[in-house]
Design a protein around this motif. Sequence first.
Motif, PDB file in Angstrom:
ATOM      1  N   MET A  77       0.821  -1.201   0.000  1.00 14.05           N
ATOM      2  CA  MET A  77       0.000   0.000   0.000  1.00 14.05           C
ATOM      3  C   MET A  77       0.859   1.257   0.000  1.00 14.05           C
ATOM      4  N   LEU A  78       0.440   2.237  -0.801  1.00 13.66           N
ATOM      5  CA  LEU A  78       1.114   3.527  -0.898  1.00 13.66           C
ATOM      6  C   LEU A  78       0.140   4.603  -0.441  1.00 13.66           C
ATOM      7  N   THR A  79       0.525   5.392   0.553  1.00 14.60           N
ATOM      8  CA  THR A  79      -0.401   6.389   1.068  1.00 14.60           C
ATOM      9  C   THR A  79       0.335   7.531   1.754  1.00 14.60           C
ATOM     10  N   ALA A  80      -0.325   8.670   1.785  1.00 16.22           N
ATOM     11  CA  ALA A  80       0.229   9.827   2.488  1.00 16.22           C
ATOM     12  C   ALA A  80      -0.106   9.779   3.970  1.00 16.22           C
ATOM     13  N   LYS A  81      -0.990   8.878   4.370  1.00 17.16           N
ATOM     14  CA  LYS A  81      -1.382   8.765   5.770  1.00 17.16           C
ATOM     15  C   LYS A  81      -0.366   7.904   6.514  1.00 17.16           C
ATOM     16  N   ASP A  82       0.137   8.420   7.639  1.00 17.60           N
ATOM     17  CA  ASP A  82       1.179   7.675   8.344  1.00 17.60           C
ATOM     18  C   ASP A  82       0.873   7.414   9.810  1.00 17.60           C
ATOM     19  N   THR A  83      -0.402   7.474  10.176  1.00 18.53           N
ATOM     20  CA  THR A  83      -0.747   7.159  11.563  1.00 18.53           C
ATOM     21  C   THR A  83      -0.749   5.641  11.756  1.00 18.53           C
ATOM     22  N   THR A  84      -0.556   5.229  12.989  1.00 22.05           N
ATOM     23  CA  THR A  84      -0.537   3.796  13.289  1.00 22.05           C
ATOM     24  C   THR A  84      -1.865   3.144  12.944  1.00 22.05           C
ATOM     25  N   SER A  85      -2.965   3.827  13.230  1.00 21.59           N
ATOM     26  CA  SER A  85      -4.283   3.248  12.956  1.00 21.59           C
ATOM     27  C   SER A  85      -4.478   3.005  11.463  1.00 21.59           C
ATOM     28  N   ASP A  86      -3.995   3.940  10.623  1.00 19.77           N
ATOM     29  CA  ASP A  86      -4.114   3.756   9.172  1.00 19.77           C
ATOM     30  C   ASP A  86      -3.315   2.546   8.714  1.00 19.77           C
ATOM     31  N   ALA A  95      -3.064  -6.219   3.218  1.00 20.76           N
ATOM     32  CA  ALA A  95      -1.820  -5.728   2.620  1.00 20.76           C
ATOM     33  C   ALA A  95      -0.619  -6.424   3.262  1.00 20.76           C
ATOM     34  N   ASP A  96       0.440  -6.591   2.471  1.00 16.38           N
ATOM     35  CA  ASP A  96       1.655  -7.220   2.980  1.00 16.38           C
ATOM     36  C   ASP A  96       2.646  -6.204   3.532  1.00 16.38           C
ATOM     37  N   ASP A  97       2.555  -4.973   3.069  1.00 17.46           N
ATOM     38  CA  ASP A  97       3.456  -3.928   3.549  1.00 17.46           C
ATOM     39  C   ASP A  97       2.823  -2.577   3.259  1.00 17.46           C
ATOM     40  N   TYR A  98       3.449  -1.529   3.779  1.00 20.29           N
ATOM     41  CA  TYR A  98       2.860  -0.195   3.790  1.00 20.29           C
ATOM     42  C   TYR A  98       3.987   0.809   3.603  1.00 20.29           C
ATOM     43  N   LEU A  99       3.883   1.694   2.612  1.00 21.47           N
ATOM     44  CA  LEU A  99       4.928   2.676   2.346  1.00 21.47           C
ATOM     45  C   LEU A  99       4.317   4.071   2.306  1.00 21.47           C
ATOM     46  N   ILE A 100       4.936   4.990   3.039  1.00 18.80           N
ATOM     47  CA  ILE A 100       4.404   6.343   3.172  1.00 18.80           C
ATOM     48  C   ILE A 100       4.928   7.244   2.055  1.00 18.80           C
ATOM     49  N   LYS A 101       4.019   8.004   1.447  1.00 17.16           N
ATOM     50  CA  LYS A 101       4.402   9.022   0.458  1.00 17.16           C
ATOM     51  C   LYS A 101       4.835  10.290   1.190  1.00 17.16           C
ATOM     52  N   PRO A 102       5.789  11.022   0.631  1.00 16.17           N
ATOM     53  CA  PRO A 102       6.619  10.661  -0.524  1.00 16.17           C
ATOM     54  C   PRO A 102       7.683   9.656  -0.118  1.00 16.17           C
TER      55      PRO A 102
END
Length: 226
Positions: A77-86, A95-102
């Motif tokens: 997942m690619l997202t600008a949201k970086d809170t733990t809940s998100d 999802a297998d992993d999570y990457l914060i934009k940018p």
Amino acid sequence: MKILIVEDDSRIAKPLAEDLRHQHHAVDIAADGIEGWDYAQSTEYDLILLDLMLPRLDGISLCKRLRAKKSNALILMLTAKDTTSDKVIGLDAGADDYLIKPFELEELAARIRALSRRTPEVKSSILTHGKLQLEPNKNEVIYADNPIILTPKEYLILEYFLRHPQQVLTRAAILDKLWEIDKCSGEGTVKTHITNLRSKLRAAGSSDNLIETVYGMGYRLNAIDY
């Protein structure tokens, strides 16, 4: 790997796709969640890069739908949201992993390599067949210590053979696995690429029959590397 990018911002999706193609991946782009769903139903992807905020169908809903249909694709997942809940919501959706934009392209490439090691098909860091070696992490091909320069598509074809050394691969299967959906390529294109690949392998010292034709069926790696 065959990768689907589901991202509505073309300023992100197009450069990302170009960079991944340079790394010898086959890449499709979907501009919204519904299009991403349609793409995922029409072909099998190894990895889906999924934006969280999408038109028509959001990333969380698409992720849940894919997992409900037993999709085995890795999902990053690619997202600008970086809170733990998100992050928790995304991971709980499948999802297998999570990457914060940018993010930096180097970090994304590292995450993809890490994810790919979870799957049996791509667990080996170096693929070998007799005197032939292909190292995915470096995009290098060597035959008997002779480096071979391949086009991105030739590289993908050779890697596909090396990952399925006992399997007969049809031209249709190669097209489906290694070509983008929006590229109009017939089976003759596969034949041309394999002819060119064979020529480069022979120039490095391989036998004429390292990639053998199984008439009426397709191609496979010869069990004996002369």
